[in-house]
Design a protein around this motif. Structure first.
Motif, PDB file in Angstrom:
ATOM      1  N   ILE A  29     -25.599 -25.382   4.454  1.00 54.05           N
ATOM      2  CA  ILE A  29     -24.238 -25.057   4.874  1.00 54.05           C
ATOM      3  C   ILE A  29     -23.338 -25.197   3.655  1.00 54.05           C
ATOM      4  N   GLY A  30     -22.542 -24.163   3.380  1.00 48.55           N
ATOM      5  CA  GLY A  30     -21.649 -24.160   2.222  1.00 48.55           C
ATOM      6  C   GLY A  30     -20.424 -25.030   2.420  1.00 48.55           C
ATOM      7  N   ASN A  31     -19.404 -24.776   1.620  1.00 42.51           N
ATOM      8  CA  ASN A  31     -18.155 -25.539   1.657  1.00 42.51           C
ATOM      9  C   ASN A  31     -17.194 -24.972   2.697  1.00 42.51           C
ATOM     10  N   ASN A  32     -16.380 -25.847   3.266  1.00 40.95           N
ATOM     11  CA  ASN A  32     -15.298 -25.461   4.179  1.00 40.95           C
ATOM     12  C   ASN A  32     -15.796 -24.663   5.391  1.00 40.95           C
ATOM     13  N   VAL A  33     -16.948 -25.032   5.897  1.00 39.36           N
ATOM     14  CA  VAL A  33     -17.507 -24.395   7.090  1.00 39.36           C
ATOM     15  C   VAL A  33     -17.022 -25.164   8.316  1.00 39.36           C
ATOM     16  N   LYS A  34     -16.593 -24.434   9.343  1.00 42.76           N
ATOM     17  CA  LYS A  34     -16.126 -25.036  10.594  1.00 42.76           C
ATOM     18  C   LYS A  34     -17.102 -24.661  11.701  1.00 42.76           C
ATOM     19  N   ASP A  90     -19.992 -20.334   2.188  1.00 42.20           N
ATOM     20  CA  ASP A  90     -18.669 -20.961   2.232  1.00 42.20           C
ATOM     21  C   ASP A  90     -17.755 -20.269   3.249  1.00 42.20           C
ATOM     22  N   ASP A  91     -16.875 -21.073   3.861  1.00 45.80           N
ATOM     23  CA  ASP A  91     -15.784 -20.592   4.715  1.00 45.80           C
ATOM     24  C   ASP A  91     -16.232 -19.874   5.989  1.00 45.80           C
ATOM     25  N   VAL A  92     -17.433 -20.138   6.472  1.00 45.34           N
ATOM     26  CA  VAL A  92     -17.902 -19.557   7.726  1.00 45.34           C
ATOM     27  C   VAL A  92     -17.286 -20.328   8.894  1.00 45.34           C
ATOM     28  N   PHE A  93     -16.914 -19.600   9.956  1.00 37.34           N
ATOM     29  CA  PHE A  93     -16.406 -20.191  11.188  1.00 37.34           C
ATOM     30  C   PHE A  93     -17.387 -19.893  12.311  1.00 37.34           C
ATOM     31  N   CYS A  94     -17.900 -20.941  12.955  1.00 39.14           N
ATOM     32  CA  CYS A  94     -18.794 -20.807  14.102  1.00 39.14           C
ATOM     33  C   CYS A  94     -18.035 -21.256  15.340  1.00 39.14           C
ATOM     34  N   GLY A  95     -17.712 -20.310  16.223  1.00 33.82           N
ATOM     35  CA  GLY A  95     -16.925 -20.598  17.414  1.00 33.82           C
ATOM     36  C   GLY A  95     -17.677 -21.438  18.429  1.00 33.82           C
ATOM     37  N   PRO A  96     -16.946 -21.985  19.409  1.00 32.27           N
ATOM     38  CA  PRO A  96     -17.552 -22.861  20.405  1.00 32.27           C
ATOM     39  C   PRO A  96     -18.722 -22.202  21.126  1.00 32.27           C
TER      40      PRO A  96
END
Length: 186
Positions: free
Chosen positions: A53-58, A73-79
């Motif tokens: 997992i890269g940086n700033n992943v949510k 980096d910067d990937v967003f995984c929704g609920p």
């Protein structure tokens, strides 16, 4: 910057976790996971061993990041979105040697309750709509919706849908070259 780990979380010895990460309630991170800086893991997240997992992943609540998944980096995984790692699972047949890798490009958004079938590559800044089922590779900047997911447009890296073809500028000032099959940053 310190890593914040809620007392109910389990972080196995050996897991590499970058500075500034926040690990919330009931999270389990396995021993061989490699996680960048400033990531956030919501309640009830699972991270397998063979995960990068890269940086700033949510990663929002109720997401399992299984072996062979790579998040840039910067990937967003929704609920409650879903990753898989075996294409044809059977309870009675062990297929751990058949995991198909999944790559999610920088800045991509994976909407709530979407499913990413293993073996797919999601291009940078792609946007997967809530509930979509992705069963093939997704180009950079693509807006994908439906079951199975189909491209319904293009998205700017800032998260605004782009309209038109040829040279197109977003309201944020970023410009792209768009045709029927591709969207590229100018």
């Amino acid at each position: 910057m310190a890593v914040t780990i809620h007392p109910t979380a389990i972080v196995d010895a050996g897991a590499q976790i970058g500075d500034g990460c926040r690990i919330w309630h009931w999270v389990h991170i396995c021993a061989e996971a490699r996680i960048g800086t400033a990531c956030s893991f919501g309640q009830n997240v699972f991270v397998g061993n063979d995960v990068i997992i890269g940086n700033n992943v949510k990663i929002q609540n109720n997401v399992s990041v299984y072996d062979a998944v790579r998040l840039e980096d910067d990937v967003f995984c929704g609920p409650s979105m879903v990753f898989t790692n075996v294409y044809n699972p059977r309870s009675s047949i062990t297929r751990k040697n058949e995991y198909r890798p999944t790559q999610v490009g920088r800045g991509a958004t994976l909407g709530a309750n979407c499913t990413i079938v293993c073996g797919c590559t999601i291009g940078e800044h792609a946007f997967i709509g809530a509930g979509a089922v992705v069963n093939r590779d997704v180009p950079a900047y693509a807006l994908m919706v439906g079951v199975p997911a189909k491209r319904r447009g293009w998205m700017c890296s800032c998260g605004i849908q782009l309209h038109g073809t040829g040279e197109v500028s977003c309201t944020c000032g970023t410009s792209y070259q768009i045709d029927d099959a591709n969207c590229r940053l100018l």
